[in-house]
Design an enzyme around this catalytic site. Structure first.
Site, PDB file in Angstrom:
ATOM      1  N   LYS A 116      38.124  44.055  37.447  1.00  0.00           N
ATOM      2  CA  LYS A 116      38.680  44.944  36.701  1.00  0.00           C
ATOM      3  C   LYS A 116      40.185  44.614  37.693  1.00  0.00           C
ATOM      4  CE  LYS A 116      39.271  49.892  36.396  1.00  0.00           C
ATOM      5  NZ  LYS A 116      40.062  50.702  36.559  1.00  0.00           N
ATOM      6  N   CYS A 120      41.883  44.721  82.914  1.00  0.00           N
ATOM      7  CA  CYS A 120      40.269  45.733  84.501  1.00  0.00           C
ATOM      8  C   CYS A 120      40.442  44.299  85.626  1.00  0.00           C
ATOM      9  CB  CYS A 120      39.655  46.766  84.309  1.00  0.00           C
ATOM     10  SG  CYS A 120      38.711  46.988  85.651  1.00  0.00           S
ATOM     11  N   ASP A 164      48.144  54.877  46.772  1.00  0.00           N
ATOM     12  CA  ASP A 164      47.258  55.186  46.289  1.00  0.00           C
ATOM     13  C   ASP A 164      45.928  56.500  46.544  1.00  0.00           C
ATOM     14  OD1 ASP A 164      48.983  54.572  44.552  1.00  0.00           O
ATOM     15  OD2 ASP A 164      47.191  54.013  42.990  1.00  0.00           O
TER      16      ASP A 164
HETATM   17  S1  IVH Z   1      38.349  47.165  28.848  1.00  0.00           S
HETATM   18  C1  IVH Z   1      37.699  50.595  26.877  1.00  0.00           C
HETATM   19  N1  IVH Z   1      38.842  45.224  30.994  1.00  0.00           N
HETATM   20  O1  IVH Z   1      41.226  49.760  33.592  1.00  0.00           O
HETATM   21  C2  IVH Z   1      37.791  49.072  27.415  1.00  0.00           C
HETATM   22  N2  IVH Z   1      39.888  46.563  31.512  1.00  0.00           N
HETATM   23  O2  IVH Z   1      40.659  52.484  32.405  1.00  0.00           O
HETATM   24  C3  IVH Z   1      39.063  49.651  28.880  1.00  0.00           C
HETATM   25  N3  IVH Z   1      41.462  47.386  33.511  1.00  0.00           N
HETATM   26  O3  IVH Z   1      43.670  51.270  33.067  1.00  0.00           O
HETATM   27  C4  IVH Z   1      39.934  48.440  28.862  1.00  0.00           C
HETATM   28  N4  IVH Z   1      40.774  45.411  34.094  1.00  0.00           N
HETATM   29  O4  IVH Z   1      44.375  48.583  32.204  1.00  0.00           O
HETATM   30  C5  IVH Z   1      38.934  46.349  30.622  1.00  0.00           C
HETATM   31  N5  IVH Z   1      38.601  43.896  31.745  1.00  0.00           N
HETATM   32  C6  IVH Z   1      38.991  44.253  31.652  1.00  0.00           C
HETATM   33  C7  IVH Z   1      39.780  45.008  32.840  1.00  0.00           C
HETATM   34  C8  IVH Z   1      40.596  46.369  32.479  1.00  0.00           C
HETATM   35  C9  IVH Z   1      41.531  46.669  34.161  1.00  0.00           C
HETATM   36  C10 IVH Z   1      41.530  48.663  33.123  1.00  0.00           C
HETATM   37  C11 IVH Z   1      42.555  49.398  31.899  1.00  0.00           C
HETATM   38  C12 IVH Z   1      42.170  50.175  32.323  1.00  0.00           C
HETATM   39  C13 IVH Z   1      41.483  50.581  33.322  1.00  0.00           C
HETATM   40  C14 IVH Z   1      39.905  51.281  33.172  1.00  0.00           C
END
Ligand code: IVH
Length: 678
Positions: free
Chosen positions: A116, A432, A33
């Protein structure tokens, strides 16, 4: 506008359209990406500068991806929000302050922190405990029904078991989670694809996406995916959940896979910030890919008050770690001569922003690496930077070639001293072999004076190069003759009186550096500071070391035959014996001080340490090991019980807190002394 820009734009457009198709339609991207994004930005910039280059088919004109046909659409019970990103402690603080401003004064915030996960959002519906529907996120409002594919995920509960302790499952439950492919599974899958001559996938997320959106669930089943659940989107006929932490625990009780080992609840913002600043260091060790952390306000009532803007909630934010791949142009390949004469090709690059710093140089490892990947001068290349290591060139984007690129080969003579270059059968490295090669000498001197070795302030690569070039240094021992050349130094450009005196003082002071540092500074193969400690801890002096046989050296705990052989061979060389006698004559420490405790004393027994900031030479792990080896222990947060704060550069709130509590603050050097290493 130049013909070159027009040609570049055409090529970029073709390439981006090709890769967009592979990514969105075929689910088979060939580049990461990040690589795609940087090519995209390059085209965007070109088009901004020359709007006449914009064409209707330019990928910059397209917003969103081509919809894929074949799945039934599903409306989500609530919008599947995304997240705003922050990338620094300051931005995180700004996020928190904004949230606090919107809430009544005096409200204390609690935060839940979760990894995340770099996978695909899935929305899972349960009726009376039965998995009835699973959907992709789609555009956030409408997703695609991928129930059959999701059923193949082993960690996804198909029926929530009735557990008397938890009570019957809720009437209706919608859970949000992330479907992902573990790194190990990805590696296995890739190897399999390679031997079968199948499609190449660039990362676990794309592979997971391809599997989930495949019309044949059999294909999904053959690519084992996993699930982490992290949000209760809707619940009816079940308990009232008041916080995210409660929701996570409830999901655990129902049998959903929840990343308990990484999820944290914080009541103290400083601790949360420190956690975010350092969590990234260990993320390589996770079994799955995570590109950051998600920080969520714990209390659901407060979440609701904070609401959202556009697609992003104000009550949550993603703390992202800098990307580690980028694309740039390879301008040249130069050859560097190392301390031991090894010749290493280095890429000279058009500067590019990567992982928080601007990079204009990267390693190409060795000649075979360049040849195997067919990397040519003039190529557009993909760079990667992982953790603290120097950036490396991963591959060339051959589609962008113009025909002007040049194939590179290892030169037949050393680029510095012109001595013939040799390569031993079975070895990758070219050498070298001229011991008098000025480039090798410069590297040896540079290493000798460096922080981890004799630590001579004001002496670095530039000075080493200059003094060797001017003939003032022909061997490292000549460093200690520099005081007799004071006038010549003063005559050199950029060397004022103050600078020269400071340098000479630092050289004189380095004579008092412990023998262990001197042994490290000599740059003997396999002898770093730890091995130097072990060897001198046992033999106590250079004289004793020189007299020891390889056999005797290898009796020391932690010294294997390879190290022992290398050390014995080094001391056997007449040139090295002369070097040592000169260093001794210059007044350097050739033995450990009598009263110096051997390494491994338990001088820190019972003491509690907290580590913060970047230390000059140790990593956090090394510092922790050292403290623990000496009987102390390390905790995460500063409190009244903390005995010492070990602080390096860019120390943040922990330093302030330690000051407030009157906790003594130590530098790496001071800790070294406490355990008898300096
Ligand atoms: S919370 C409003 N928690 O990250 C709450 N998202 O744009 C939003 N993601 O596509 C999601 N791990 O799929 C949340 N522990 C986690 C997460 C998570 C990955 C992803 C989610 C979303 C992107 C955020």
């Amino acid at each position: 506008m130049s013909v070159e820009s027009a040609e570049r734009a055409t090529r970029l457009r073709q390439l981006l359209n090709y890769h967009a198709h592979r990514y969105y339609v075929l689910d088979a991207p060939e580049v990461s990406d990040e690589a795609y994004d940087s090519l995209f930005r390059e085209l965007q910039q070109l088009e901004e500068q020359h709007p006449e280059l914009i064409t209707a088919d330019s990928p910059t004109r397209r917003t969103g991806a081509a919809p894929s046909e074949g799945f039934v659409k599903v409306e989500h019970p609530a919008p599947m929000l995304s997240l705003n990103n922050v990338t620094s402690a300051e931005e995180l603080e700004a996020w928190r302050e904004r949230a606090l401003r919107l809430l009544p004064a005096g409200v204390g915030l609690e935060y839940v922190v979760e990894p995340k996960i770099d996978g695909l959002t899935v929305v899972l519906h349960y009726v009376d405990g039965l998995f009835t529907l699973g959907a992709t996120r789609g555009d956030g409002l409408i997703g695609e029904d991928i129930t059959a594919n999701l059923r193949t995920l082993r960690s996804l509960p198909l029926r929530i078991p009735v557990d008397p302790a938890v009570g019957p499952p809720p009437k209706r439950l919608v859970v949000r989670g992330e479907a992902y492919m573990s790194k190990a599974e990805f590696a296995r899958f890739q190897a399999e694809q390679e031997s079968a001559g199948g499609k190449r996938y660039v990362n676990p997320r794309n592979t997971a996406a391809g599997a989930l959106r495949n019309l044949d669930p059999g294909v999904t089943a053959s690519r084992p995916l996993d699930l982490w659940a992290y949000q209760v989107v809707a619940i009816e006929g079940g308990p009232v959940l008041a916080t995210q932490w409660e929701a996570l625990n409830y999901l655990i009780r129902l049998g959903f896979p929840v990343e308990r080992s990484q999820n944290r609840l914080f009541t103290d913002y400083d601790e949360l910030e420190q956690y975010c600043l350092h969590w990234g260091e260990g993320r390589d060790k996770l079994s799955y890919e995570a590109d950051g952390l998600v920080i969520k306000v714990n209390d659901f009532a407060l979440q609701e008050r904070l609401g959202y803007v556009g697609k992003d909630p104000r009550w949550a934010v993603a703390y992202k770690y800098p990307s580690t791949e980028a694309v740039t142009r390879l301008l040249d390949i130069v050859v560097e001569v190392g301390r031991t004469g090894v010749l290493t090709p280095r890429a000279v690059l058009e500067p590019v922003y990567l992982g928080g710093v601007t990079v204009s140089s990267a390693t190409l490892h060795n000649a075979d690496y360049v040849a195997e990947r067919d990397i040519r001068i003039g190529d557009t290349v993909v760079l990667k930077r992982a953790g603290e290591v120097i950036p490396q060139v991963l591959r060339a984007l051959t589609e962008l070639r113009t025909g002007q690129e040049q194939v590179w080969q290892m030169p037949e003579r050393c680029p510095v001293c012109q001595a013939p270059v040799v390569r031993y059968p079975g070895e990758v490295a070219y050498y070298c072999e001229n011991p008098a090669c000025p480039a090798q000498l410069v590297r040896r001197v540079e290493f000798f004076v460096s922080r981890g070795a004799m630590d001579i302030a004001g002496f670095g690569a530039r000075q080493a190069e200059l003094f060797v070039k001017e003939g003032l240094i022909r061997e490292v021992a000549d460093i200690y003759d520099l005081p007799s050349h004071r006038q010549r130094l003063l005559d050199m450009e950029g060397f004022g009186e103050k600078k020269v005196d400071n340098l000479l003082e630092a050289i004189a002071a380095s004579r008092q550096q412990p023998a262990t540092r001197l042994l490290t500074a000599l740059g003997i193969h396999y002898v770093g500071s730890t091995v130097a400690e072990l060897l001198l801890g046992r033999f106590r002096s250079f004289a004793a070391l020189a007299a020891a046989t390889a056999e005797e050296l290898s009796q020391v705990e932690g010294i294997g035959p390879r190290i022992a052989g290398s050390v014995a061979e080094w001391f056997r060389q007449p040139a090295n014996q002369i070097l040592l006698s000169r260093l001794e004559a210059a007044g350097l420490q050739m033995a450990l001080a009598e009263d110096r405790p051997a390494a491994g004393t338990r001088s820190l027994a019972g003491k509690t340490f907290v580590i913060t900031g970047t230390l000059p030479t140790w990593s956090r792990e090394q510092a922790t090991d050292l403290i623990e080896e000496n009987g102390g222990h390390v905790t995460g947060a500063v409190s009244a019980k903390t005995d010492y704060l070990l602080a390096g550069e860019k120390a943040g709130s922990k330093l302030d807190k330690a000051r407030k509590l009157g906790v003594p603050i130590l530098s790496e050097e001071e800790l070294r002394r406490m355990v008898g290493l300096a």
